[in-house]
Scaffold this motif. Structure first.
Motif, PDB file in Angstrom:
ATOM      1  N   GLY A 131       1.070   4.395  -8.239  1.00  0.00           N
ATOM      2  CA  GLY A 131       0.183   3.451  -8.908  1.00  0.00           C
ATOM      3  C   GLY A 131       0.589   2.015  -8.677  1.00  0.00           C
ATOM      4  N   PHE A 132      -0.289   1.089  -9.092  1.00  0.00           N
ATOM      5  CA  PHE A 132      -0.067  -0.339  -8.861  1.00  0.00           C
ATOM      6  C   PHE A 132       1.125  -0.859  -9.669  1.00  0.00           C
ATOM      7  CE2 PHE A 132      -4.224   0.121  -7.138  1.00  0.00           C
ATOM      8  CZ  PHE A 132      -4.467  -0.979  -6.322  1.00  0.00           C
ATOM      9  N   HIS A 133       1.216  -0.447 -10.942  1.00  0.00           N
ATOM     10  CA  HIS A 133       2.273  -0.989 -11.796  1.00  0.00           C
ATOM     11  C   HIS A 133       3.661  -0.617 -11.277  1.00  0.00           C
ATOM     12  CE1 HIS A 133       4.291  -2.347 -15.442  1.00  0.00           C
ATOM     13  NE2 HIS A 133       4.889  -1.172 -15.514  1.00  0.00           N
ATOM     14  N   ARG A 134       3.845   0.656 -10.965  1.00  0.00           N
ATOM     15  CA  ARG A 134       5.148   1.100 -10.459  1.00  0.00           C
ATOM     16  C   ARG A 134       5.444   0.500  -9.095  1.00  0.00           C
ATOM     17  NH1 ARG A 134       4.919   7.586 -11.960  1.00  0.00           N
ATOM     18  NH2 ARG A 134       4.921   7.352 -14.232  1.00  0.00           N
ATOM     19  N   ALA A 135       4.416   0.374  -8.261  1.00  0.00           N
ATOM     20  CA  ALA A 135       4.613  -0.233  -6.950  1.00  0.00           C
ATOM     21  C   ALA A 135       5.068  -1.681  -7.092  1.00  0.00           C
ATOM     22  CB  ALA A 135       3.327  -0.157  -6.141  1.00  0.00           C
ATOM     23  N   ALA A 136       4.433  -2.410  -7.991  1.00  0.00           N
ATOM     24  CA  ALA A 136       4.809  -3.810  -8.212  1.00  0.00           C
ATOM     25  C   ALA A 136       6.254  -3.915  -8.674  1.00  0.00           C
ATOM     26  CB  ALA A 136       3.869  -4.439  -9.236  1.00  0.00           C
ATOM     27  N   HIS A 137       6.644  -3.013  -9.590  1.00  0.00           N
ATOM     28  CA  HIS A 137       8.027  -3.032 -10.084  1.00  0.00           C
ATOM     29  C   HIS A 137       9.011  -2.749  -8.956  1.00  0.00           C
ATOM     30  CE1 HIS A 137      11.337  -2.567 -12.919  1.00  0.00           C
ATOM     31  NE2 HIS A 137      11.641  -1.422 -12.315  1.00  0.00           N
ATOM     32  N   SER A 138       8.704  -1.766  -8.107  1.00  0.00           N
ATOM     33  CA  SER A 138       9.631  -1.406  -7.030  1.00  0.00           C
ATOM     34  C   SER A 138       9.765  -2.509  -5.996  1.00  0.00           C
ATOM     35  CB  SER A 138       9.175  -0.104  -6.352  1.00  0.00           C
ATOM     36  OG  SER A 138       8.014  -0.322  -5.567  1.00  0.00           O
ATOM     37  N   LEU A 139       8.708  -3.324  -5.830  1.00  0.00           N
ATOM     38  CA  LEU A 139       8.716  -4.400  -4.837  1.00  0.00           C
ATOM     39  C   LEU A 139       9.116  -5.744  -5.431  1.00  0.00           C
ATOM     40  CD1 LEU A 139       5.370  -3.489  -3.030  1.00  0.00           C
ATOM     41  CD2 LEU A 139       7.684  -3.135  -2.127  1.00  0.00           C
ATOM     42  N   ALA A 140       9.363  -5.769  -6.748  1.00  0.00           N
ATOM     43  CA  ALA A 140       9.683  -7.018  -7.445  1.00  0.00           C
ATOM     44  C   ALA A 140       8.554  -8.035  -7.282  1.00  0.00           C
ATOM     45  CB  ALA A 140      11.004  -7.596  -6.946  1.00  0.00           C
ATOM     46  N   LEU A 141       7.306  -7.551  -7.399  1.00  0.00           N
ATOM     47  CA  LEU A 141       6.126  -8.393  -7.319  1.00  0.00           C
ATOM     48  C   LEU A 141       5.314  -8.248  -8.602  1.00  0.00           C
ATOM     49  CD1 LEU A 141       4.879  -7.536  -3.703  1.00  0.00           C
ATOM     50  CD2 LEU A 141       6.072  -9.622  -4.403  1.00  0.00           C
ATOM     51  N   SER A 142       4.360  -9.138  -8.802  1.00  0.00           N
ATOM     52  CA  SER A 142       3.434  -8.964  -9.903  1.00  0.00           C
ATOM     53  C   SER A 142       2.382  -7.941  -9.508  1.00  0.00           C
ATOM     54  CB  SER A 142       2.758 -10.290 -10.252  1.00  0.00           C
ATOM     55  OG  SER A 142       1.905 -10.693  -9.193  1.00  0.00           O
ATOM     56  N   GLN A 143       1.787  -7.304 -10.512  1.00  0.00           N
ATOM     57  CA  GLN A 143       0.742  -6.322 -10.230  1.00  0.00           C
ATOM     58  C   GLN A 143      -0.460  -7.000  -9.567  1.00  0.00           C
ATOM     59  OE1 GLN A 143       0.097  -3.486 -13.338  1.00  0.00           O
ATOM     60  NE2 GLN A 143      -1.956  -2.954 -12.647  1.00  0.00           N
ATOM     61  N   LEU A 152       0.820  -1.202   0.000  1.00  0.00           N
ATOM     62  CA  LEU A 152       0.000   0.000   0.000  1.00  0.00           C
ATOM     63  C   LEU A 152       0.858   1.258   0.000  1.00  0.00           C
ATOM     64  CD1 LEU A 152      -3.073   0.840   0.217  1.00  0.00           C
ATOM     65  CD2 LEU A 152      -2.555   1.302   2.614  1.00  0.00           C
ATOM     66  N   THR A 153       1.885   1.309   0.842  1.00  0.00           N
ATOM     67  CA  THR A 153       2.739   2.495   0.878  1.00  0.00           C
ATOM     68  C   THR A 153       3.526   2.635  -0.418  1.00  0.00           C
ATOM     69  OG1 THR A 153       4.516   1.281   2.022  1.00  0.00           O
ATOM     70  CG2 THR A 153       2.929   2.477   3.385  1.00  0.00           C
ATOM     71  N   ALA A 154       3.860   1.512  -1.046  1.00  0.00           N
ATOM     72  CA  ALA A 154       4.551   1.580  -2.342  1.00  0.00           C
ATOM     73  C   ALA A 154       3.651   2.204  -3.400  1.00  0.00           C
ATOM     74  CB  ALA A 154       5.016   0.194  -2.770  1.00  0.00           C
ATOM     75  N   ILE A 155       2.354   1.893  -3.363  1.00  0.00           N
ATOM     76  CA  ILE A 155       1.413   2.516  -4.300  1.00  0.00           C
ATOM     77  C   ILE A 155       1.397   4.021  -4.102  1.00  0.00           C
ATOM     78  CG2 ILE A 155      -1.032   2.704  -4.923  1.00  0.00           C
ATOM     79  CD1 ILE A 155      -1.299  -0.264  -4.101  1.00  0.00           C
ATOM     80  N   ALA A 156       1.382   4.450  -2.828  1.00  0.00           N
ATOM     81  CA  ALA A 156       1.383   5.890  -2.531  1.00  0.00           C
ATOM     82  C   ALA A 156       2.679   6.545  -2.984  1.00  0.00           C
ATOM     83  CB  ALA A 156       1.168   6.115  -1.034  1.00  0.00           C
TER      84      ALA A 156
END
Length: 285
Positions: free
Chosen positions: A22-34, A14-18
């Motif tokens: 957005g979801f896509h960039r947050a997923a990339h930064s966390l090395a997770l899928s969207q 959630l904090t990565a989205i903030a």
């Protein structure tokens, strides 16, 4: 009835989205899928019993409950990560860098590069928080180096330059005709940049009123993108998505920034980090 539990992994998504917008960039930064990030948000929404993120065109916006959850999530994660570091001490050579949200997307990459140049192979962790909390974290030793708004904390630190500030609004935004007050969007009090915005307009005889605020910068951007008002933002790097500089209001002087290092921090690391911030804030020309 069992006490509801907020999942740490979901809060981190959630904090990565903030932070990432957005979801896509947050997923990339966390090395997770969207889809994994989306599942984490749904898990939080199920726990709270209300939506925290809503789709808005191609982007997303936080609900009021979501904005409150992000603010609390930052506190939970900061305490959690500090406990892991202190109790397990498994991170090896790690440097924790703290920054205010203002221009964090510009400060953090430069600080990371500066630290890794003098300490190759070290891991760099980030903490984004209010200035006063960053200073407290440095003094406790849980953050190695922090950059923050000087007047927002009781500790002055080392001056590293002034953060340029510019009014931002949606493209084509037009303020209401005077004497109607200029509608402002800002981080909730206490916030030095919010105070600077109001004081600058007052000094020029421009009436203003805060029509929207949030506990963190991403929330301010969400509100400003609706077109309800103008926001005073850091003017380093590109303008946030959906907003552009607005030059119809009095210019604002840069706000002083400081850097602080924990007692006992490696001198070469500290010197490199401080210089990286100075270079970013050094006036062009």
């Amino acid at each position: 009835m069992p006490q509801p539990v907020l999942d740490i992994v979901a809060l981190r998504s959630l904090t990565a989205i903030a932070d990432c917008g957005g979801f896509h960039r947050a997923a990339h930064s966390l090395a997770l899928s969207q889809s994994a990030v989306s599942q984490h948000v749904r898990r939080l929404e199920k726990t709270l019993g209300s939506p925290v993120v809503e789709r808005e065109g191609r982007g997303t916006r936080f609900t009021p409950e979501g904005r409150l959850l992000v603010e609390q999530a930052r506190r939970i994660l900061a305490v959690h990560d500090e406990a892991v570091r202190v109790l397990l001490d498994t991170e090896g050579d790690t440097v924790t860098i703290g920054s205010t949200e203002h221009a964090a997307d510009q400060f953090l990459p430069r600080l990371t590069a500066a630290v890794q140049e003098v300490r190759p192979g070290c891991r760099v962790r980030f903490r984004i928080d209010r200035s006063a909390r960053l200073v407290e974290a440095v003094e406790r030793g849980s953050v190695d180096v922090a950059v923050y708004v000087t007047e927002a904390a009781a500790t002055e630190g080392t001056p590293v330059g002034g953060l340029p500030l510019t009014w931002h609004a949606i493209p084509g935004w037009v303020p209401p005709t005077a004497p109607a007050p200029v509608p402002l969007v800002a981080i909730e009090d206490p916030c030095a940049i919010r105070r600077r915005a109001i004081a600058t307009l007052a000094a020029h005889g421009v009436a203003a009123t805060v029509v929207g605020d949030a506990g963190y910068l991403a929330g301010v951007l969400d509100v400003a993108r609706t077109g309800v008002g103008v926001a005073l933002l850091a003017a380093v790097g590109p303008a946030p998505d959906g907003l552009s500089p607005y030059d119809g209001l009095p210019s604002v002087t840069p706000i002083p920034m400081s850097a602080l290092a924990r007692p006992g921090a490696d001198p070469a690391t500290v010197a490199a980090a401080f210089e990286a911030v100075r270079n970013l804030l050094r006036p062009a020309g």
